[in-house]
Design an enzyme around this catalytic site. Structure first.
Site, PDB file in Angstrom:
ATOM      1  N   LYS A  77     -23.963  26.159   0.719  1.00 34.67           N
ATOM      2  CA  LYS A  77     -23.636  26.773  -0.583  1.00 34.67           C
ATOM      3  C   LYS A  77     -24.775  26.510  -1.568  1.00 34.67           C
ATOM      4  O   LYS A  77     -25.290  25.389  -1.650  1.00 34.67           O
ATOM      5  CB  LYS A  77     -22.319  26.190  -1.111  1.00 34.67           C
ATOM      6  CG  LYS A  77     -21.828  26.867  -2.389  1.00 34.67           C
ATOM      7  CD  LYS A  77     -20.474  26.307  -2.836  1.00 34.67           C
ATOM      8  CE  LYS A  77     -19.924  27.044  -4.048  1.00 34.67           C
ATOM      9  NZ  LYS A  77     -18.613  26.516  -4.489  1.00 34.67           N
ATOM     10  N   SER A 152     -14.806  29.893  -5.029  1.00 30.18           N
ATOM     11  CA  SER A 152     -16.163  30.285  -5.301  1.00 30.18           C
ATOM     12  C   SER A 152     -17.118  30.176  -4.115  1.00 30.18           C
ATOM     13  O   SER A 152     -18.200  30.756  -4.139  1.00 30.18           O
ATOM     14  CB  SER A 152     -16.705  29.425  -6.450  1.00 30.18           C
ATOM     15  OG  SER A 152     -16.809  28.075  -6.044  1.00 30.18           O
ATOM     16  N   SER A 176     -12.018  25.944  -4.284  1.00 27.36           N
ATOM     17  CA  SER A 176     -13.105  26.814  -3.808  1.00 27.36           C
ATOM     18  C   SER A 176     -13.569  26.629  -2.372  1.00 27.36           C
ATOM     19  O   SER A 176     -14.410  27.384  -1.897  1.00 27.36           O
ATOM     20  CB  SER A 176     -14.315  26.682  -4.722  1.00 27.36           C
ATOM     21  OG  SER A 176     -14.065  27.396  -5.900  1.00 27.36           O
TER      22      SER A 176
HETATM   23  N1  GLN Z   1     -11.237  29.236  -9.090  1.00 22.21           N
HETATM   24  C1  GLN Z   1     -11.338  27.960  -9.744  1.00 22.21           C
HETATM   25  C2  GLN Z   1     -12.235  28.088 -10.934  1.00 22.21           C
HETATM   26  O1  GLN Z   1     -12.659  29.149 -11.197  1.00 22.21           O
HETATM   27  C3  GLN Z   1     -11.854  26.936  -8.777  1.00 22.21           C
HETATM   28  C4  GLN Z   1     -13.278  27.005  -8.573  1.00 22.21           C
HETATM   29  C5  GLN Z   1     -13.820  25.918  -7.702  1.00 22.21           C
HETATM   30  O2  GLN Z   1     -13.090  25.243  -6.985  1.00 22.21           O
HETATM   31  N2  GLN Z   1     -15.124  25.730  -7.787  1.00 22.21           N
HETATM   32  O3  GLN Z   1     -12.519  27.158 -11.624  1.00 22.21           O
END
Ligand code: GLN
Length: 498
Positions: A77, A152, A176
């Site tokens: 990532k 994400s 995410s």
């Molecule tokens: N969807 C959540 C957010 O937008 C989690 C994102 C994540 O785990 N990085 O914050």
């Protein structure tokens, strides 16, 4: 070979049936074949991957003792710093930045001989649930290219799901890793907070962020978990304790006599029919394997999403202050006589996307002196109540379970204009992050109404990550024998058996 698990690739390498260079080449070919459609990667560095692979092959030939993942390719990532390799966190503001150092996760991967194929797409600074917030365009779900892979860490999940890499690293601040794993039919684990070093992980919300592994099987995921976990003096929140025996647990998979708690608040209204059906089917399987299923009550979970969307933006508003046009990446607005402040404003205006700006504004507001107690302070109190709910629930059960995501993969564009609808995608994953504990998502089958993958979530107390793998492996074995193969082998087109 490309459809094999990492564990199978590892034993083929050990037996001399293949080489790391060969494995790396077939994955680079696969990326060349499919990634113009999937768009999992932001940056592929074939040359350095092949160099790394050749070095591992040479070490193996010289009889050097190697770890189990030596020579296995992986997708990383883009939120993790890798020395000399463009690292953007999915943001235009970091375009062109090449870190002068390796994050601890990358250092550990390199030390284990894992071959890094490239950097994967993500929601900008990990803010989002669909990868549509990337500054570089969306990633597409290999099961259905009109849909998102979740986020994400959508690029990492899609890469593994589309057989572009057997393994990947993601990060999980509110879901995410687990949510995209669910939406792409693979396994993803968010380790206990502090179990994997955050050194060199570009910060979103420091008290919630945690890097973790993706794989197509529970065992593969455990093998990667074991490589990246462990104490790191460079991270003040890193836990100084032995890494839980995740690989052994993934190999033994057994639930006899275990108590499995179903969280009352993480089901029902808002959960798609097919998601609920696959979830209860998995519970029946676990019961038939000798587990005792109990219901547990976590009343404060009702407020988890609200608390998260105050805490995470608050921390992000502070963390993202460092992108000031002076130190990293983009700088714009540098006309004659422009003050530093003007340049900062112009750069942040041009470099940050809409969702990131929204969260900086939200967080700055929540932390402002007149509102601090009402918003940030209250959210922290809810966080404590959620921790207490978990503590109590774990006196009643060894692991807790729920669907990972209330819905299956949604269409590109379906939620991108509605931030609240997008935030709801993480309603079942966020409590784990607020409490700093660990969670896994593994494939539970396809929803009848849309034939898309459904994720089953397992949660365990802090530093009991091995329990995720123990239960996950048992459920996976039963499901695989029922289906006659892993779910991913049933994927149409890109994800599947082509
Ligand atoms: N969807 C959540 C957010 O937008 C989690 C994102 C994540 O785990 N990085 O914050």
């Amino acid at each position: 070979m490309i459809k094999n698990t990492a564990a199978q690739m590892s034993s083929a390498l050990e037996k001399g049936e293949t080489t790391s260079v060969e494995l790396t080449k077939i994955h680079l070919d696969r990326i060349a074949d499919v990634d113009q459609k999937v768009k999992a990667f932001l940056h592929v560095d074939g040359e350095s991957a092949l160099k790394q692979a050749a070095a591992v092959d040479a070490d193996r030939a010289s009889g050097k003792k190697l770890g189990p993942l030596a020579g296995i390719p992986l997708a990383l990532k883009d939120v993790l710093a890798q020395e000399g390799v463009p690292t953007t966190a999915g943001s235009k503001i970091l375009q062109g930045w090449k870190p002068p150092y390796d994050s601890t996760v990358v250092a550990k991967l390199k030390a284990a001989g894992v071959v890094i194929l490239g950097k994967t797409n993500m929601d900008e600074f990990a803010m989002g649930s669909s990868t549509e917030n990337s500054g570089y365009g969306p990633t597409f779900n290999p099961w259905d290219l009109t849909r998102t892979p979740g986020g994400s860490s959508g690029g990492s999940a899609a890469a593994v799901s589309a057989f572009e890499a057997p393994l990947a690293i993601g990060s999980d601040t509110g879901g995410s890793i687990r949510q995209p794993a669910a939406l792409t039919g693979i396994v993803g684990v968010r380790p206990t907070y502090g179990a994997v070093s955050r050194y060199g992980l570009i910060a979103y919300s420091s008290s919630l962020d945690q890097a973790g592994p993706f794989g197509r099987t529970v065992l593969d995921t455990a093998m990667l978990h074991a490589v990246i976990a462990g104490h790191d003096p460079k991270d003040a929140t890193s836990i100084n304790a032995p890494v839980p025996a995740v690989v052994a647990a993934a190999k033994s998979g057994d639930v006899k006599g275990l108590k499995i708690g179903v969280i009352k608040q993480l089901q029902g209204d808002g959960y798609q029919t097919g998601v609920q059906a696959r979830f209860s089917e998995s519970l029946d399987i676990l019961a038939s394997l000798g587990a005792q299923i109990v219901q547990v009550d976590c009343p404060s979970f009702e407020y988890a999403l609200a608390a998260y969307y105050l805490i995470a933006p608050s921390e992000c508003s502070s963390n993202l202050a460092r992108f000031d046009a002076m130190r990293y990446g983009l700088r714009t607005g540098e006309v004659d006589g422009a003050s530093a402040e003007t340049v900062m404003n112009a750069t942040r205006e041009a470099g940050f996307g809409r969702e990131v700006k929204r969260r900086i504004i939200l967080g700055t507001y929540a932390l402002s002196s007149g509102y601090y107690d009402a918003y940030y302070g209250s959210a922290q109190k809810i966080r404590t109540l959620i921790i207490e709910d978990y503590k109590k629930a774990f006196t009643q059960a060894d692991v807790l379970v729920s669907p990972t995501s209330p819905i299956t993969a949604f269409k590109i564009g379906e939620k991108s204009e509605d931030p609240i609808a997008m935030y709801l995608a993480d309603v079942a994953t966020i409590p784990v992050n607020l409490a700093g504990i660990c969670g896994m998502s593994l494939p539970a089958g396809l929803a009848d109404e849309d034939n898309l993958p459904v994720g089953f979530q397992i949660m365990a107390p802090a530093m009991q990550d091995q329990r995720l793998y123990q239960v996950g492996a048992a459920l996976e074995a039963a499901l695989v024998s029922k289906w006659g193969g892993h779910l991913i082998s049933k994927a149409p087109a890109l994800g599947g058996a082509r």
